[in-house]
Design a protein around this motif. Structure first.
Motif, mmCIF file in Angstrom:
data_model
loop_
_atom_site.group_PDB
_atom_site.id
_atom_site.type_symbol
_atom_site.label_atom_id
_atom_site.label_comp_id
_atom_site.label_asym_id
_atom_site.label_seq_id
_atom_site.Cartn_x
_atom_site.Cartn_y
_atom_site.Cartn_z
ATOM 1 N N LYS A 31 0.668 -1.485 0.029
ATOM 2 C CA LYS A 31 0.402 -0.013 -0.394
ATOM 3 C C LYS A 31 0.810 1.131 0.354
ATOM 4 O O LYS A 31 2.453 1.150 0.509
ATOM 5 N N ASN A 32 0.437 2.481 -0.730
ATOM 6 C CA ASN A 32 1.076 3.580 -0.006
ATOM 7 C C ASN A 32 1.615 3.614 0.910
ATOM 8 O O ASN A 32 0.766 3.646 1.730
ATOM 9 N N PRO A 33 2.347 4.192 0.998
ATOM 10 C CA PRO A 33 2.652 4.643 2.708
ATOM 11 C C PRO A 33 2.200 5.440 3.097
ATOM 12 O O PRO A 33 2.174 5.260 4.625
ATOM 13 N N ILE A 34 1.436 6.250 2.804
ATOM 14 C CA ILE A 34 -0.170 7.224 3.141
ATOM 15 C C ILE A 34 -0.373 6.290 3.812
ATOM 16 O O ILE A 34 -1.816 6.930 5.182
ATOM 17 N N GLU A 35 -1.016 5.319 3.205
ATOM 18 C CA GLU A 35 -2.166 4.954 3.808
ATOM 19 C C GLU A 35 -2.125 4.013 4.542
ATOM 20 O O GLU A 35 -2.318 3.869 5.117
ATOM 21 N N VAL A 36 -0.618 3.768 4.961
ATOM 22 C CA VAL A 36 -0.022 2.822 6.491
ATOM 23 C C VAL A 36 0.154 3.192 7.321
ATOM 24 O O VAL A 36 0.301 2.940 8.218
ATOM 25 N N ILE A 37 1.074 5.102 7.001
ATOM 26 C CA ILE A 37 1.216 5.528 7.817
ATOM 27 C C ILE A 37 0.413 6.963 8.079
ATOM 28 O O ILE A 37 0.908 8.491 7.790
ATOM 29 N N PRO A 38 -0.727 7.419 8.590
ATOM 30 C CA PRO A 38 -1.728 8.389 8.340
ATOM 31 C C PRO A 38 -1.085 9.861 8.685
ATOM 32 O O PRO A 38 -2.149 10.590 8.484
ATOM 33 N N GLN A 39 -0.415 9.387 9.517
ATOM 34 C CA GLN A 39 0.310 10.604 10.098
ATOM 35 C C GLN A 39 0.609 11.224 8.819
ATOM 36 O O GLN A 39 0.932 12.279 8.964
#
Length: 154
Positions: free
Chosen positions: A6-14
């Motif tokens: 998954k896109n890292p923005i999805e993995v780390i929502p912060q």
């Protein structure tokens, strides 16, 4: 092509907050939206980010960007469809995206040309725009973001 993860923005929502703040800062800088899109397209072309290119191409009609300009982005120096300010912005985008390709990545002559066309706030927005799109490209290329399934794809 399938995503590696998954896109890292999805993995780390912060991380979305930081990205959102960068986008908001660029928007507040007073650059024409067409200029920010042209810069984003050129940066994404150089970095080979198909997902980002797809996302930008889906916005062309909404912001009134002509197909002549989009087609000519890669050859903007020779194209009659760009004004001097856009050419300066695109040249800066290339220089910053290709930092390692030159001893003086952003020569004073280029900087003078950019600041001849853009005030300090617009120049700051331009630098942030280029850096932000390089960030997006590096993330998307690394995880092999699929342009056909990316959330922004048309």
């Amino acid at each position: 092509m399938s995503n590696r993860m998954k896109n890292p923005i999805e993995v780390i929502p912060q991380s979305l907050k930081g990205v959102g703040n960068l986008i908001a800062a660029v928007t507040e800088g007073g650059l024409p939206e067409t200029t920010t899109e042209l810069v984003a397209i050129r940066v994404s072309q150089i970095n080979g980010c198909a997902a980002c290119l797809q996302g930008h191409y889906t916005r062309l009609d909404a912001i009134g960007l002509s197909i002549q300009k989009v087609i000519g982005v890669a050859a903007f120096r020779e194209s009659p469809f760009f004004d001097e300010a856009e050419k300066a912005a695109l040249a800066l985008a290339e220089a910053v995206t290709r930092l390692a390709d030159a001893d003086d990545a952003v020569p004073d002559e280029l900087w003078r040309e950019v600041t001849k066309h853009y005030d300090e706030k617009q120049t700051a927005a331009l630098v942030l725009c280029i850096a932000t799109h390089n960030l997006f490209n590096r993330v998307n290329v690394t995880v092999r973001e699929d342009p056909s399934t990316a959330k922004w794809a048309g």
